[in-house]
Motif scaffolding. Structure first.
Motif: not given
Ligand SMILES: [Zn+2]
Length: 403
Positions: A61, A63, A174, A235, A305
């Motif tokens: 995970h 970005h 997602k 999360h 993240d």
């Protein structure tokens, strides 16, 4: 090509193998031999004396479109797609230089992570990690990460959103089941989509052969997403207005159904103060619930993240070892979670996360014994992506500037 090292962790065992000899051809591992094996004729032997070989690490995970600055959302708004392509490619390369040979991008703008994925498959000048991507997350109008242009609503709108992603060729859907921390006006502990909306999204995705992973901080959203039969949760903080609430029955359901639990872990040690206040105030309870999930046998994988804050540069995954140990994982379990198990979570269990014949030649070499001390994965000696070596002077942290 042949790699020789002092020891090897193969991604699934709980012990190191001594003096491995790994034979690589056309980017794939074709043989793994033991001590005393001969180098095949015509092969180039590369010796890594004293080093331990591991499968390349997998971040489930991150970005690539967020720049790990104090204001990634503001910077993204000021960056056009052409500039963003360069920024995302640099971020991916930076992950690779930290030993992360596969990344799953769970939220981009304009499906640019898919371009990166497909461009890499064509073979660029510099090696990139393997990219798996969701495209823009499906969110509510004005909801968490709405600025990535994934807002949708109503049964027809939600189905169309899933269909658009399938046509674009995403690897996973997602959905932002709850609010989140980086979006102004969004509240992490509150649901965005209700159980029925989540069911529509999951049913349509499964009809099209795609897995769904749900961003879910809110305790209510986690329960709704589990009821809707999502394949993964991100999360998983079980947040309520004033704390956390993780009922036993829900923990058991997540474990029994082997729903992938994407834990958000790893912070750069220089930036550990930079945790979102909503998370910091709940950290003790959060760690306790991670222990409960682990003890219940849940399928836990680390995600970072990366990109969302200065504590989260794109190569941050190797710093997850302490967080995973705190949740009760043994060193072997930590290494499994970062390699073979993460590969399975990304739909790549058949070709990533292991050092075995038929698997992609994604390997790292480190100093020390990671089964004694998992932090050894930060002492990188070499990184290979699809059999291509990363320049040694680029290895480690933050050597590639994200423009
Ligand atoms: Zn995220």
């Amino acid at each position: 090509m042949v790699l020789r090292a002092a020891a090897m962790f193969d991604g699934v065992s709980s012990a190191l193998a001594a003096n491995p000899l790994v034979v690589i051809a056309d980017g794939v591992i074709v043989a793994v031999e033991g001590p005393g094996a001969a180098v095949p004729p015509g092969a180039t032997a590369i010796d890594l004396p004293g080093a331990t070989l591991l499968p390349g690490l997998i971040d489930t995970h991150l970005h690539l479109c967020f720049d790990a600055s104090v204001d990634p959302v503001g910077h993204l708004a000021q960056t056009d797609d052409d500039a963003l392509r360069g920024q995302m490619s640099a971020a991916a390369r930076r992950a690779l230089c930290g030993g992360v040979t596969t990344v799953r991008d769970l939220g981009d703008r304009g499906y640019l992570a898919l371009e990166l994925r497909d461009g890499d498959a064509a073979g660029g000048a510099d090696p990139l990690p393997t990219v798996v991507a969701s495209g823009p997350p499906i969110t509510t109008p004005g909801g968490h990460c709405h600025f990535l242009s994934g807002a949708a609503s109503g049964t027809r709108g939600l189905r169309a959103a899933v269909q658009e992603r399938a046509e674009r060729g995403v690897d996973v859907i997602k959905v932002m089941a709850s609010g989140g921390n980086v979006t102004q006006g969004s509240t992490a502990h509150l649901p965005q989509f209700d159980a029925e909306a989540l069911r529509v999204i999951v049913a349509e995705a499964h009809r099209l052969g795609l897995p769904v992973t749900a961003h879910a901080h809110s305790a209510r959203s986690i329960a709704d997403a589990v009821a809707a039969r999502v394949d993964g949760l991100e999360h998983v903080t079980f947040m309520t207005a004033d704390g956390v609430d993780a009922p036993d029955a829900l923990i058991r359901a997540i474990a029994t159904r082997q729903i992938v639990v994407g834990w958000t872990v790893a912070s750069h040690p220089d930036q550990r103060g930079a945790v979102f206040p909503e998370i910091a105030s709940r950290m003790a309870a959060l760690v306790a619930n991670r222990r409960r999930l682990h003890e219940a046998g849940a399928m836990l994988v680390p995600g970072t993240d990366a990109g969302v804050s200065p504590a989260k540069p794109h190569e941050v995954l190797p710093y997850a070892t302490e967080d995973l140990a705190r949740a009760g994982l043994s060193p072997a379990e930590i290494l499994h979670a970062m390699t073979s198990r993460a590969a399975k979570a990304c739909g790549l269990g058949h070709r990533k996360g292991r050092i075995a014949p038929g698997f992609d030649a994604d390997l790292i070499a480190v100093d020390g014994n990671p089964l004694d001390d998992p932090a050894a994965i930060r002492r990188l000696r070499a990184v290979y992506a699809g059999g291509r070596a990363i320049q040694p002077d680029l290895l480690g942290q933050a050597r590639i500037e994200v423009p």
